[in-house]
Design a protein around this motif. Sequence first.
Motif, PDB file in Angstrom:
ATOM      1  N   LEU A  43     -11.189 -13.092 -39.530  1.00  0.00           N
ATOM      2  CA  LEU A  43     -10.520 -14.351 -39.207  1.00  0.00           C
ATOM      3  C   LEU A  43      -9.164 -14.434 -39.891  1.00  0.00           C
ATOM      4  O   LEU A  43      -8.152 -14.787 -39.269  1.00  0.00           O
ATOM      5  N   ASN A  44      -9.119 -14.099 -41.178  1.00  0.00           N
ATOM      6  CA  ASN A  44      -7.866 -14.173 -41.935  1.00  0.00           C
ATOM      7  C   ASN A  44      -6.822 -13.197 -41.392  1.00  0.00           C
ATOM      8  O   ASN A  44      -5.628 -13.521 -41.316  1.00  0.00           O
ATOM      9  N   GLU A  45      -7.278 -12.003 -41.008  1.00  0.00           N
ATOM     10  CA  GLU A  45      -6.350 -11.028 -40.430  1.00  0.00           C
ATOM     11  C   GLU A  45      -5.799 -11.523 -39.088  1.00  0.00           C
ATOM     12  O   GLU A  45      -4.647 -11.248 -38.743  1.00  0.00           O
ATOM     13  N   PHE A  46      -6.620 -12.256 -38.376  1.00  0.00           N
ATOM     14  CA  PHE A  46      -6.212 -12.744 -37.052  1.00  0.00           C
ATOM     15  C   PHE A  46      -5.191 -13.872 -37.158  1.00  0.00           C
ATOM     16  O   PHE A  46      -4.164 -13.864 -36.480  1.00  0.00           O
ATOM     17  N   ILE A  47      -5.479 -14.890 -37.995  1.00  0.00           N
ATOM     18  CA  ILE A  47      -4.587 -16.058 -38.047  1.00  0.00           C
ATOM     19  C   ILE A  47      -3.397 -15.836 -38.975  1.00  0.00           C
ATOM     20  O   ILE A  47      -2.415 -16.579 -38.918  1.00  0.00           O
ATOM     21  N   GLU A  48      -3.508 -14.825 -39.881  1.00  0.00           N
ATOM     22  CA  GLU A  48      -2.475 -14.546 -40.885  1.00  0.00           C
ATOM     23  C   GLU A  48      -2.205 -15.811 -41.710  1.00  0.00           C
ATOM     24  O   GLU A  48      -3.116 -16.334 -42.330  1.00  0.00           O
ATOM     25  N   ASP A  49      -0.999 -16.347 -41.674  1.00  0.00           N
ATOM     26  CA  ASP A  49      -0.695 -17.518 -42.504  1.00  0.00           C
ATOM     27  C   ASP A  49      -0.619 -18.808 -41.684  1.00  0.00           C
ATOM     28  O   ASP A  49      -0.029 -19.796 -42.123  1.00  0.00           O
ATOM     29  N   GLU A  50      -1.210 -18.809 -40.481  1.00  0.00           N
ATOM     30  CA  GLU A  50      -1.231 -20.021 -39.657  1.00  0.00           C
ATOM     31  C   GLU A  50      -2.148 -21.076 -40.287  1.00  0.00           C
ATOM     32  O   GLU A  50      -3.192 -20.749 -40.880  1.00  0.00           O
ATOM     33  N   VAL A  51      -1.765 -22.342 -40.148  1.00  0.00           N
ATOM     34  CA  VAL A  51      -2.551 -23.450 -40.707  1.00  0.00           C
ATOM     35  C   VAL A  51      -3.738 -23.740 -39.800  1.00  0.00           C
ATOM     36  O   VAL A  51      -3.601 -23.800 -38.574  1.00  0.00           O
ATOM     37  N   MET A  52      -4.914 -23.932 -40.404  1.00  0.00           N
ATOM     38  CA  MET A  52      -6.119 -24.284 -39.643  1.00  0.00           C
ATOM     39  C   MET A  52      -6.103 -25.782 -39.344  1.00  0.00           C
ATOM     40  O   MET A  52      -5.963 -26.604 -40.246  1.00  0.00           O
ATOM     41  N   ASN A  53      -6.256 -26.132 -38.075  1.00  0.00           N
ATOM     42  CA  ASN A  53      -6.218 -27.538 -37.681  1.00  0.00           C
ATOM     43  C   ASN A  53      -7.599 -28.146 -37.488  1.00  0.00           C
ATOM     44  O   ASN A  53      -7.719 -29.287 -37.033  1.00  0.00           O
ATOM     45  N   ASP A  54      -8.628 -27.385 -37.798  1.00  0.00           N
ATOM     46  CA  ASP A  54      -9.996 -27.921 -37.723  1.00  0.00           C
ATOM     47  C   ASP A  54     -10.816 -27.289 -38.845  1.00  0.00           C
ATOM     48  O   ASP A  54     -10.514 -26.167 -39.291  1.00  0.00           O
ATOM     49  N   ASP A  55     -11.824 -28.017 -39.304  1.00  0.00           N
ATOM     50  CA  ASP A  55     -12.698 -27.465 -40.336  1.00  0.00           C
ATOM     51  C   ASP A  55     -13.346 -26.173 -39.843  1.00  0.00           C
ATOM     52  O   ASP A  55     -13.617 -26.007 -38.652  1.00  0.00           O
ATOM     53  N   THR A  56     -13.616 -25.266 -40.774  1.00  0.00           N
ATOM     54  CA  THR A  56     -14.327 -24.034 -40.443  1.00  0.00           C
ATOM     55  C   THR A  56     -15.572 -23.931 -41.316  1.00  0.00           C
ATOM     56  O   THR A  56     -15.476 -23.926 -42.538  1.00  0.00           O
ATOM     57  N   THR A  57     -16.708 -23.868 -40.659  1.00  0.00           N
ATOM     58  CA  THR A  57     -17.986 -23.759 -41.365  1.00  0.00           C
ATOM     59  C   THR A  57     -18.753 -22.571 -40.798  1.00  0.00           C
ATOM     60  O   THR A  57     -18.874 -22.426 -39.579  1.00  0.00           O
ATOM     61  N   ILE A  58     -19.261 -21.721 -41.681  1.00  0.00           N
ATOM     62  CA  ILE A  58     -20.059 -20.557 -41.266  1.00  0.00           C
ATOM     63  C   ILE A  58     -21.297 -20.506 -42.167  1.00  0.00           C
ATOM     64  O   ILE A  58     -21.194 -20.661 -43.387  1.00  0.00           O
ATOM     65  N   LEU A  59     -22.435 -20.265 -41.553  1.00  0.00           N
ATOM     66  CA  LEU A  59     -23.689 -20.194 -42.280  1.00  0.00           C
ATOM     67  C   LEU A  59     -24.475 -18.986 -41.756  1.00  0.00           C
ATOM     68  O   LEU A  59     -24.880 -18.963 -40.589  1.00  0.00           O
ATOM     69  N   VAL A  60     -24.661 -17.980 -42.602  1.00  0.00           N
ATOM     70  CA  VAL A  60     -25.403 -16.779 -42.223  1.00  0.00           C
ATOM     71  C   VAL A  60     -26.763 -16.801 -42.902  1.00  0.00           C
ATOM     72  O   VAL A  60     -26.842 -16.936 -44.128  1.00  0.00           O
ATOM     73  N   THR A  61     -27.815 -16.698 -42.127  1.00  0.00           N
ATOM     74  CA  THR A  61     -29.174 -16.702 -42.667  1.00  0.00           C
ATOM     75  C   THR A  61     -29.897 -15.446 -42.214  1.00  0.00           C
ATOM     76  O   THR A  61     -30.066 -15.221 -41.007  1.00  0.00           O
ATOM     77  N   LYS A  62     -30.310 -14.624 -43.171  1.00  0.00           N
ATOM     78  CA  LYS A  62     -31.006 -13.374 -42.842  1.00  0.00           C
ATOM     79  C   LYS A  62     -32.440 -13.454 -43.343  1.00  0.00           C
ATOM     80  O   LYS A  62     -32.705 -13.881 -44.471  1.00  0.00           O
ATOM     81  N   PHE A  63     -33.372 -13.026 -42.493  1.00  0.00           N
ATOM     82  CA  PHE A  63     -34.804 -13.093 -42.812  1.00  0.00           C
ATOM     83  C   PHE A  63     -35.281 -11.721 -43.277  1.00  0.00           C
ATOM     84  O   PHE A  63     -35.133 -10.727 -42.559  1.00  0.00           O
TER      85      PHE A  63
END
Length: 417
Positions: A396-416
């Motif tokens: 994600l960081n490589e894609f947007i570079e230094d562009e400002v995020m205009n929406d919250d970003t939430t990620i949740l990874v759950t492994k069983f």
Amino acid sequence: MQKLENIKNLAKGISVLYVEDNDVAREKTTKLLKRIFTNVDVATSGKEGLLLYLEKKQDLIISDIIMNNLNGLEMTKAIKDVSKEQRVIFLSAYTEQRYLSQAIELGADGFVFKPIDTDKFYFILEKTLKQIKSTKENIQYKQNLEKLVEERSADLTIKNYELTQMIEEVKKVNSLKEEMQIAKKVQKSFLPKEMPQNENIEIATFFEAAQYVGGDYYDLFACEDGTLSIIIADVSGHGIVPAITMSTFRGACRTIFALDMDFEKQVSTVNNLMCEDSKTNDFFITAFFIKYNEKDKKIEYISTGHNDILFYSTKKDKIEQLKSTAIPLGIFTDVKYEVITKEINKNDFLVLYTDGLTEATNKQKEMFGLDSLINIVEKSKTLDASEVLINIQTSLNEFIEDEVMNDDTTILVTKFL
């Protein structure tokens, strides 16, 4: 005989208004109804039936259609204007299509032709009585739950005080930037500080409030029934209001999911509470609710308008997109929810996220997109939860570079495990 006994049990406490202008038919059908119901009011015309209904508001109306002095359809229309959800069964010797069409348009629950086929009448009556009972129980249940939620709200007093202080602080500031900083504090204060301890699960989370903060939310907590609840949600809009709404939603989820009731009922109750709030604040919430049953090795989920969640199945060696099964919360009350079950095997994992991730844009105004996310997850399927998360963040960081995020970003990874 057993069928009749079942109907009698359903009919307990149900009041009936029977309307019929034919003396012979009225006498015969009244006897039939009194074998089932203890409370039967009888009217000889539509006008008399309407007056009786306005006086007593019976639970069920059974009526002839063709009558002098206000027919059954006209009477029902007048009653539906008073009580839209009124249950009505029509009895008629007329088989013309126009009567059936008008009855359906009025929301009739059943249509039985004369002479009455008892089996068909019992079938329609049983179905309608179940609907009446369900409506009565839901109303009572909602009242009891609202009372219970109110009684259990004491533990939110401290948080509400902090929230009130933050709102007062917002009133004193003069710039949007300061308001957004306060909104971020509100939002982060309600996210879980610690993850549930379970040796059979790996959990990795990431949350970043945007410049114009929204209402992202995630939570994980153990329930009384032994399951682990996993929730991710996104409140519509930006600023302090969605952050406050998110805190209310969190309190509702924590309270309702602690109660002993079916999963779909828990989500329905949360939705109804949010609908009450949305009347004044005009918002909706997309959410993905998961219950993980470690003992049975399965998850159950309900998605209310949320973006696709990714599920990697080791058994199939495939990434599945778990799609929404219902409309967002806070729009309509009493929504029926479908619970979907998935078998869980060792090393299966979930990637939950909000649309701030897939809708993030680069300098060329291109979106990061779901395909990019799936590609990263596919390449990371043998890694642990934290490594999967790091790979997503890095891409994600490589894609947007230094562009400002205009929406919250939430990620949740759950492994069983």
